[in-house]
Design a protein around this motif. Structure first.
Motif, PDB file in Angstrom:
ATOM      1  N   ARG A 195      54.877 -29.746 -12.916  1.00 51.56           N
ATOM      2  CA  ARG A 195      56.510 -29.518 -12.415  1.00 51.56           C
ATOM      3  C   ARG A 195      56.604 -27.883 -11.818  1.00 51.56           C
ATOM      4  O   ARG A 195      56.968 -27.847 -11.055  1.00 51.56           O
ATOM      5  CB  ARG A 195      57.275 -29.876 -13.581  1.00 51.56           C
ATOM      6  N   GLN A 214      57.267 -26.041  -3.468  1.00 52.10           N
ATOM      7  CA  GLN A 214      58.494 -26.318  -2.913  1.00 52.10           C
ATOM      8  C   GLN A 214      59.097 -25.140  -2.367  1.00 52.10           C
ATOM      9  O   GLN A 214      59.543 -25.032  -1.252  1.00 52.10           O
ATOM     10  CB  GLN A 214      59.215 -27.353  -3.463  1.00 52.10           C
ATOM     11  N   MET A 215      58.976 -24.308  -3.040  1.00 56.36           N
ATOM     12  CA  MET A 215      59.736 -23.041  -2.959  1.00 56.36           C
ATOM     13  C   MET A 215      58.889 -22.054  -1.722  1.00 56.36           C
ATOM     14  O   MET A 215      59.330 -21.668  -0.851  1.00 56.36           O
ATOM     15  CB  MET A 215      59.574 -22.039  -4.144  1.00 56.36           C
ATOM     16  N   GLU A 258      56.931 -23.780   0.582  1.00 60.54           N
ATOM     17  CA  GLU A 258      57.242 -24.665   1.701  1.00 60.54           C
ATOM     18  C   GLU A 258      58.542 -24.060   2.356  1.00 60.54           C
ATOM     19  O   GLU A 258      58.926 -23.885   3.355  1.00 60.54           O
ATOM     20  CB  GLU A 258      57.286 -26.114   1.646  1.00 60.54           C
ATOM     21  N   SER A 259      59.679 -23.933   1.495  1.00 56.04           N
ATOM     22  CA  SER A 259      60.915 -23.550   1.808  1.00 56.04           C
ATOM     23  C   SER A 259      60.889 -22.104   2.563  1.00 56.04           C
ATOM     24  O   SER A 259      61.658 -21.855   3.540  1.00 56.04           O
ATOM     25  CB  SER A 259      61.991 -23.558   0.748  1.00 56.04           C
ATOM     26  N   ASP A 305      59.279 -22.590   6.084  1.00 55.51           N
ATOM     27  CA  ASP A 305      60.552 -23.182   6.901  1.00 55.51           C
ATOM     28  C   ASP A 305      61.535 -22.135   7.288  1.00 55.51           C
ATOM     29  O   ASP A 305      61.980 -22.061   8.311  1.00 55.51           O
ATOM     30  CB  ASP A 305      61.173 -24.295   6.212  1.00 55.51           C
ATOM     31  N   LYS A 332      54.832 -27.853  -8.729  1.00 54.90           N
ATOM     32  CA  LYS A 332      55.309 -28.320  -7.787  1.00 54.90           C
ATOM     33  C   LYS A 332      56.571 -27.478  -7.192  1.00 54.90           C
ATOM     34  O   LYS A 332      57.063 -27.744  -6.003  1.00 54.90           O
ATOM     35  CB  LYS A 332      55.658 -30.094  -8.332  1.00 54.90           C
ATOM     36  N   ARG A 333      57.011 -27.192  -8.102  1.00 55.59           N
ATOM     37  CA  ARG A 333      58.390 -26.312  -7.808  1.00 55.59           C
ATOM     38  C   ARG A 333      57.942 -25.232  -7.016  1.00 55.59           C
ATOM     39  O   ARG A 333      58.463 -24.690  -5.994  1.00 55.59           O
ATOM     40  CB  ARG A 333      59.238 -25.879  -9.019  1.00 55.59           C
TER      41      ARG A 333
END
Length: 191
Positions: A141, A148-149, A151-152, A155, A144-145
């Motif tokens: 987890r 995601q951070m 990737e954010s 972006d 994964k977090r």
């Protein structure tokens, strides 16, 4: 003649029973000797001078309520009593069984403590497996977090870069407009 055959038959029966008793005693003594040898090997596990000696003695005392030297000497005393009973030519069931039950009780105490110890070990193993499973879930987890951070951020960085491009491309036009609207500019006043 029938009396002679009868007494001969009885004599043979007695000899057969004595022979069976003798063989039974030999087997019994062999089993006892094997048990004694095995216990001797176990008791000779010498921990003196090792790093675990003190911990072993404390654990043994905790499990059996007596130190390992007392336990071992009592066990061999009981083994000797059983040996004496079984080695008698005149077999006495009561004395042999009484000696057997004394040592049997001591072994059961040892075996039950081992089973308890094995149960504790099993519980520890289950606990370690459970903690490992939870740790892996947590790590997945968190990873994964973090992904995601990241990737954010990528972006956002792309969007930020895109805004810069728009600002830069609109920047010169603004400057031109700003220059034309300045006071004292010839282009506006000459018309």
């Amino acid at each position: 003649m029938e009396t002679k055959d009868y007494s001969c038959s009885k004599t043979k029966d007695v000899h057969a029973i004595k022979y069976k008793m003798s063989k039974s005693k030999e087997r019994c003594m062999a089993y006892l000797s094997s048990l004694h040898s095995h216990l001797q090997v176990l008791s000779n596990e010498d921990l003196k001078g090792t790093r675990i000696e003190h911990g072993f003695k404390r654990a043994f005392m905790s499990l059996f309520g007596q130190d390992n030297d007392t336990f071992t000497s009592t066990m061999f005393l009981n083994m000797d009593q059983l040996h004496k009973q079984l080695d008698k030519d005149e077999f006495q069931e009561d004395g042999s069984m009484a000696a057997f039950w004394v040592i049997n009780k001591q072994f059961h105490m040892f075996i039950n403590s081992q089973e308890t110890l094995l149960q504790h070990m099993s519980n520890v193993k289950k606990s370690v497996a459970e903690r490992t499973r939870h740790q892996r879930q947590y790590d997945r987890r968190v990873n994964k977090r973090q992904m995601q951070m990241q990737e954010s951020k990528v972006d956002t960085g792309k969007a930020f870069d895109a805004d810069l491009v728009i600002i830069e491309s609109s920047g010169p036009k603004s400057e031109m407009q700003d220059e034309s609207s300045r006071p004292g500019n010839d282009t506006v006043g000459s018309r």
